[in-house]
Design a protein around this motif. Structure first.
Motif, PDB file in Angstrom:
ATOM      1  N   LEU A 162       0.916  -1.216   0.181  1.00 18.80           N
ATOM      2  CA  LEU A 162      -0.084  -0.045   0.071  1.00 18.80           C
ATOM      3  C   LEU A 162       1.059   1.185  -0.129  1.00 18.80           C
ATOM      4  O   LEU A 162       1.700   1.221   0.788  1.00 18.80           O
ATOM      5  N   HIS A 163       0.796   2.142  -0.774  1.00 16.44           N
ATOM      6  CA  HIS A 163       1.235   3.463  -1.007  1.00 16.44           C
ATOM      7  C   HIS A 163       0.381   4.399  -0.640  1.00 16.44           C
ATOM      8  O   HIS A 163      -0.860   4.193  -0.995  1.00 16.44           O
ATOM      9  N   TYR A 164       0.564   5.565  -0.017  1.00 17.58           N
ATOM     10  CA  TYR A 164      -0.260   6.700   0.466  1.00 17.58           C
ATOM     11  C   TYR A 164      -0.061   8.108  -0.180  1.00 17.58           C
ATOM     12  O   TYR A 164       1.258   8.614  -0.345  1.00 17.58           O
ATOM     13  N   GLN A 165      -0.799   8.650  -0.846  1.00 18.81           N
ATOM     14  CA  GLN A 165      -0.821   9.939  -1.419  1.00 18.81           C
ATOM     15  C   GLN A 165      -1.615  10.994  -0.656  1.00 18.81           C
ATOM     16  O   GLN A 165      -2.544  10.750  -0.180  1.00 18.81           O
ATOM     17  N   ARG A 166      -0.844  12.218  -0.407  1.00 18.01           N
ATOM     18  CA  ARG A 166      -1.546  13.167   0.431  1.00 18.01           C
ATOM     19  C   ARG A 166      -2.685  13.939  -0.391  1.00 18.01           C
ATOM     20  O   ARG A 166      -2.801  13.958  -1.444  1.00 18.01           O
ATOM     21  N   GLY A 192      -5.800  14.176   4.778  1.00 17.92           N
ATOM     22  CA  GLY A 192      -5.754  12.690   4.609  1.00 17.92           C
ATOM     23  C   GLY A 192      -4.965  12.260   3.748  1.00 17.92           C
ATOM     24  O   GLY A 192      -4.141  12.615   3.152  1.00 17.92           O
ATOM     25  N   TYR A 193      -4.984  10.961   3.522  1.00 23.89           N
ATOM     26  CA  TYR A 193      -4.224  10.110   2.687  1.00 23.89           C
ATOM     27  C   TYR A 193      -5.081   9.164   1.863  1.00 23.89           C
ATOM     28  O   TYR A 193      -6.006   8.613   2.255  1.00 23.89           O
ATOM     29  N   GLU A 194      -4.811   8.921   0.527  1.00 23.04           N
ATOM     30  CA  GLU A 194      -5.497   7.844  -0.389  1.00 23.04           C
ATOM     31  C   GLU A 194      -4.635   6.441  -0.487  1.00 23.04           C
ATOM     32  O   GLU A 194      -3.434   6.702  -0.780  1.00 23.04           O
ATOM     33  N   ALA A 195      -5.165   5.501   0.039  1.00 25.83           N
ATOM     34  CA  ALA A 195      -4.439   4.506  -0.094  1.00 25.83           C
ATOM     35  C   ALA A 195      -4.383   3.792  -1.628  1.00 25.83           C
ATOM     36  O   ALA A 195      -5.347   3.606  -2.089  1.00 25.83           O
ATOM     37  N   LEU A 196      -3.124   3.628  -2.003  1.00 25.86           N
ATOM     38  CA  LEU A 196      -3.238   3.108  -3.363  1.00 25.86           C
ATOM     39  C   LEU A 196      -2.479   1.542  -3.542  1.00 25.86           C
ATOM     40  O   LEU A 196      -1.358   1.555  -2.798  1.00 25.86           O
ATOM     41  N   LEU A 197      -3.140   0.686  -4.016  1.00 27.12           N
ATOM     42  CA  LEU A 197      -2.340  -0.606  -4.192  1.00 27.12           C
ATOM     43  C   LEU A 197      -1.288  -0.715  -5.268  1.00 27.12           C
ATOM     44  O   LEU A 197      -1.539   0.095  -6.467  1.00 27.12           O
ATOM     45  N   ASN A 243     -10.441   3.050  -2.164  1.00 26.79           N
ATOM     46  CA  ASN A 243     -11.179   3.030  -3.582  1.00 26.79           C
ATOM     47  C   ASN A 243     -11.992   1.329  -3.097  1.00 26.79           C
ATOM     48  O   ASN A 243     -11.517   0.744  -2.788  1.00 26.79           O
ATOM     49  N   LEU A 244     -13.033   1.409  -3.793  1.00 28.79           N
ATOM     50  CA  LEU A 244     -14.037   0.371  -3.698  1.00 28.79           C
ATOM     51  C   LEU A 244     -14.343   0.169  -5.334  1.00 28.79           C
ATOM     52  O   LEU A 244     -14.624   0.886  -6.205  1.00 28.79           O
ATOM     53  N   SER A 245     -14.256  -1.225  -5.550  1.00 27.88           N
ATOM     54  CA  SER A 245     -14.373  -1.703  -6.808  1.00 27.88           C
ATOM     55  C   SER A 245     -16.048  -1.762  -7.078  1.00 27.88           C
ATOM     56  O   SER A 245     -16.720  -1.860  -6.264  1.00 27.88           O
ATOM     57  N   PRO A 246     -16.447  -1.854  -8.474  1.00 28.15           N
ATOM     58  CA  PRO A 246     -18.089  -1.883  -8.440  1.00 28.15           C
ATOM     59  C   PRO A 246     -18.224  -3.277  -8.214  1.00 28.15           C
ATOM     60  O   PRO A 246     -19.485  -3.577  -7.650  1.00 28.15           O
ATOM     61  N   ILE A 247     -17.229  -4.285  -8.120  1.00 35.89           N
ATOM     62  CA  ILE A 247     -17.717  -5.690  -7.735  1.00 35.89           C
ATOM     63  C   ILE A 247     -17.909  -5.536  -6.290  1.00 35.89           C
ATOM     64  O   ILE A 247     -19.012  -6.212  -5.783  1.00 35.89           O
ATOM     65  N   GLN A 248     -17.162  -4.670  -5.502  1.00 33.11           N
ATOM     66  CA  GLN A 248     -17.248  -4.928  -3.889  1.00 33.11           C
ATOM     67  C   GLN A 248     -18.536  -4.282  -3.795  1.00 33.11           C
ATOM     68  O   GLN A 248     -19.160  -4.581  -2.691  1.00 33.11           O
ATOM     69  N   LEU A 249     -18.861  -3.244  -4.372  1.00 36.68           N
ATOM     70  CA  LEU A 249     -20.073  -2.370  -3.641  1.00 36.68           C
ATOM     71  C   LEU A 249     -21.307  -3.279  -4.271  1.00 36.68           C
ATOM     72  O   LEU A 249     -22.268  -2.846  -3.450  1.00 36.68           O
ATOM     73  N   SER A 250     -21.172  -4.092  -5.338  1.00 34.33           N
ATOM     74  CA  SER A 250     -22.425  -4.923  -5.496  1.00 34.33           C
ATOM     75  C   SER A 250     -22.685  -6.189  -4.515  1.00 34.33           C
ATOM     76  O   SER A 250     -23.619  -6.796  -4.543  1.00 34.33           O
ATOM     77  N   HIS A 251     -21.701  -6.210  -3.631  1.00 34.85           N
ATOM     78  CA  HIS A 251     -21.985  -7.277  -2.700  1.00 34.85           C
ATOM     79  C   HIS A 251     -22.552  -6.866  -1.472  1.00 34.85           C
ATOM     80  O   HIS A 251     -22.393  -5.791  -0.871  1.00 34.85           O
TER      81      HIS A 251
END
Length: 779
Positions: free
Chosen positions: A546-550, A561-566, A618-626
């Motif tokens: 995980l990398h973080y961007q300010r 805050g920070y955004e977690a990037l895979l 971030n949430l993928s559309p696949i995750q959001l449909s679960h």
């Protein structure tokens, strides 16, 4: 005339009638006893032989002596006791020998037994006549004696022959009548042969007429008693046999299979089922050999289940299954075979149907996957070193729409119609099969691409032929992928895979519905498979990072805050871009466990930071449909100890519009947990304004593409101003992504943007944020 005169003038006719009655009854019993003796075997034969000897001997002896008592030659008569007894013994012994001889299994045994019977009757008669004494001189006429003996042996032989003829109807009645005639002819011809010349009476040793009558009645009573005993035994046996036969008949009639009882090589019983199979009446079947109907019935061994054929009176032979059981009759000792005949037509038809269903599609009747694979293997083997062929993978277009709009019954009708049309369009040597759903394959003996393309267009033309069902006009298209053997593959499985790849390319194309396989397709598939396998291994071994961007506030310059990037690192130190592996993860379903790992790791690390900054995931559309997403987020927050207000979940517009109602419901559940929700990549979706109206987002993230075009496209500036004004009017903070220059930052500050994120403020870093804030006011 001499015999008739002797009968009418010298005999008491009442006693003669009594003798006749004894003779008739005894002859009937004797004939039946002979039949039972002849048909029996084993321990039963001596019993019936004894009963027959007693019955026959009693018949002859009683008939003779009652008739002798009726004889009145005009003088006193008497009978020597010893010779009288001897005549009875001769009668019984002679009958026993005759019955034994007549029941033998050789061809002329009945005639020989009958001759022996006639000889026994003659011997008994003249032995009894030797016991006759009277006050007279007795003389004999030799011709009459010879005639009487001839009558006896000829009549006896004929009577036994009739009784032994099983094919003759009423054989017992005819044989009994002939026995009566034989005995009567012998007796009265023999009596006619005797000449009595009276002289002085004897010294009172002779009996009178009254005594003779009483003696005749006594002899008749004893004889009838013996015959009654024999007849009763016979009747009891007959009753037992009839009862057994009824039981056996009830047993075989209760069977749905054909049942036949064969004895002595002839059918003695057959049930209604067998009569129906054979198409013949019972009187035709009974008495005939079963081999007349069942093929090779004589060679079928007991205890073995054999398939054979039954030939009815009319019609085609019937395939049958035969089971044979052998037994021995208790009464006649003959070998009895019981045949169970089962009609195999229904079973064979069912087996053919099962075989057809195993190799053909149940809906369309086309060959199924199994038949296709066999055909493909065969074609590949035949074509090695010779003429090649083309494999066509066919997928119907717009078929799902028909199913969804009209239902599965209409969809099935369309599949049947399409299948019939393609079958009609096939040329000799071509093969088509249905693999399932709306997938078909065809094998075309084509030598080049042009021939394969012509076949594909011909099949497509057949597929698009419209049909009408329940007042609905039905039509679908098709996408066809073509792979050539052996140019495109060295194995049948590879050929199938390559044709599928070409079909998927045709399905994705908007310009063509037929595509040939190209080697680049295979390389793309292999690369996709490598990525899929690598994702599984990285997930199992936790090789993701995980990398973080300010995210920075423009007004204060402080970190908000920070955004977690895979990120997915490789052994050589490089990284695979998320653009390459995220779509693969979504297609394979791996995005769900990967997304859970990202959420759990980001929350766990954020909980350890010195400053309580917000963490965006971030949430993928696949995750959001679960449907389990709210439960998962809640559980992660509990496990990591992160405060819900520090977690921000970012979703895209495309994830919402797939199922607006369902997605809105899930987002409201997430909001109820205290988690904030941001709309990511705003401005690139399908319906941004309706999405904002459906759900009150906590933040809007302006897509980075507007920042990249800020300097060269005035339209981008106008859109940014409009979005910022929209956010202000809706009281929703705006975060601009992709800020990389000071000019971009200055423009956003001038327009009142709330937050920014981009390389200008810091590149994504693997290290956890420290208690340091970056000032951007000077910029």
């Amino acid at each position: 005339m001499r015999v008739l005169d002797c009968l009418t003038q010298e005999h008491n006719l009442l006693l003669v009638a009594l003798a006749a009655l004894i003779c008739v009854c005894g002859s009937i019993v004797t004939a039946r006893m002979y039949r039972k003796t002849r048909e029996s075997a084993g321990a039963a034969r001596p019993v019936w032989l004894f009963m027959g000897a007693v019955a026959g001997g009693a018949t002859i002896w009683c008939t003779h002596f009652v008739a002798m008592m009726a004889y009145s030659p005009g003088v006193e008569t008497a009978y020597a006791p010893m010779l009288t007894a001897a005549s009875l013994a001769v009668a019984v012994a002679g009958c026993a020998g005759a019955l034994w001889l007549g029941s033998r299994r050789w061809r002329h045994a009945p005639i020989a037994g009958g001759v022996a019977f006639g000889a026994a009757v003659s011997a008994m008669h003249y032995t009894g006549m030797a016991a006759f004494t009277a006050e007279a001189v007795v003389m004999w006429s030799i011709p009459y004696v010879v005639a009487s003996v001839l009558f006896a042996v000829i009549g006896g032989g004929a009577a036994f022959a009739l009784a032994a003829n099983a094919a003759l109807k009423h054989r017992i009645a005819l044989a009994s009548g002939l026995l009566v005639l034989t005995i009567v002819s012998l007796h009265f011809t023999g009596m006619g042969a005797m000449i009595v010349m009276p002289f002085a009476p004897l010294d009172g040793s002779l009996t009178g007429d009254d005594a003779s009558s009483l003696l005749a009645l006594g002899v008749a009573a004893v004889g009838l008693l013996m015959l009654g005993t024999a007849a009763s035994s016979h009747l009891l046996e007959e009753q037992s046999e009839r009862l057994s036969r009824r039981r056996l008949n009830g047993l075989i009639e209760g069977s749905v299979d054909g049942m036949v009882v064969e004895a002595g090589g002839k059918v003695v019983m057959a049930n209604a089922a067998f009569l129906e199979f054979s198409g013949a009446d019972a009187d035709v079947v009974v008495g005939a050999p079963i081999s007349r109907w069942v093929e090779d019935a004589d060679r079928i061994a007991a205890g073995v289940l054999v398939q054979s054929r039954l030939t009815p009176m009319t019609g085609e032979p019937i395939p049958v299954e035969i089971a044979v059981r052998e037994a021995t009759s208790d009464t006649d000792g003959r070998a009895v075979r019981i045949f169970a005949v089962r009609d195999l037509r229904a079973r064979i038809a069912q087996e053919r149907r099962i075989s057809h269903l195993a190799r053909n599609d149940s809906l369309t009747g086309l060959p199924n996957r199994s038949s296709f694979l066999e055909k493909l293997e065969r074609m590949a083997a035949i074509s090695e070193g010779g003429q090649g062929f083309a494999l066509l993978a066919i997928d119907l277009d717009r078929f799902k729409e028909v199913n969804d709009l009209y239902g599965h019954a209409v969809g099935d009708h369309l599949l049947i119609h399409v299948s019939d049309q393609m079958k009609a369009a096939l040329k000799p040597g071509e093969f088509i099969a249905r693999l399932g759903g709306d997938e078909f394959v065809a094998i075309i003996p084509a030598t080049d691409r042009d021939a394969a393309a012509e076949a594909a267009q011909r099949l497509i033309a057949a597929i698009v032929t419209p049909t009408v069902f329940e007042h609905a006009d039905l039509q679908c298209g098709a996408s066809v992928g073509i792979a050539l053997w052996p140019e495109d593959a060295a194995e049948p499985s590879s050929l199938i895979n390559n044709a599928d790849l070409a079909m998927y390319r045709a399905k994705a194309s908007i310009t063509t519905d037929v595509c040939f396989y190209e080697e680049a397709m295979d390389e793309a598939v292999r690369q996709r498979r490598r990525i899929t396998q690598g994702l599984r291994e990285a997930l199992d071994q936790e090789r993701f990072e995980l990398h973080y961007q300010r995210q920075v506030s423009i007004e204060t310059g402080g970190v908000t805050g920070y955004e977690a990037l895979l990120r997915w690192p490789q052994p050589d130190g490089s990284y695979i871009s998320p653009v390459d592996f995220i779509p693969v993860a979504e297609d394979t379903g791996l995005i769900l466990p990967i997304g859970e790992w990202v959420l759990r790791r980001a929350c766990a690390e954020a909980a350890q930071w010195d400053e309580p900054h917000r963490i965006a995931v971030n949430l993928s559309p696949i995750q959001l449909s679960h449907v389990d997403l709210p439960r998962l987020v809640h559980q992660v927050l509990l496990d990591t100890g992160l405060s819900p207000h520090r977690l921000e979940l970012e979703i895209t517009e495309s994830a919402m519009i797939a199922d607006m109602e369902r997605t809105t419901h899930i987002l409201r559940q997430l909001k109820a947990l205290g988690v904030s929700v941001a709309m990511d990549d705003f401005g690139t979706g399908y319906s941004s304004l309706s999405t904002l109206r459906a759900f009150p987002f906590d933040k809007i993230k302006l897509d980075r593409s507007f920042m990249a075009e800020l300097d060269g496209a005035p339209q981008s500036r106008a859109i940014i101003r409009a979005v910022l004004a929209l956010g202000e009017s809706l009281s929703i903070p705006i975060l601009a992504e992709g800020v990389e220059t000071d000019a971009q930052l200055s423009f956003l500050r001038e327009q009142g943007c709330d937050e920014v994120q981009g390389y200008l403020l810091g590149r994504p870093s693997r290290e956890a944020p420290r208690q340091v804030e970056t000032a951007v006011k000077a910029a």
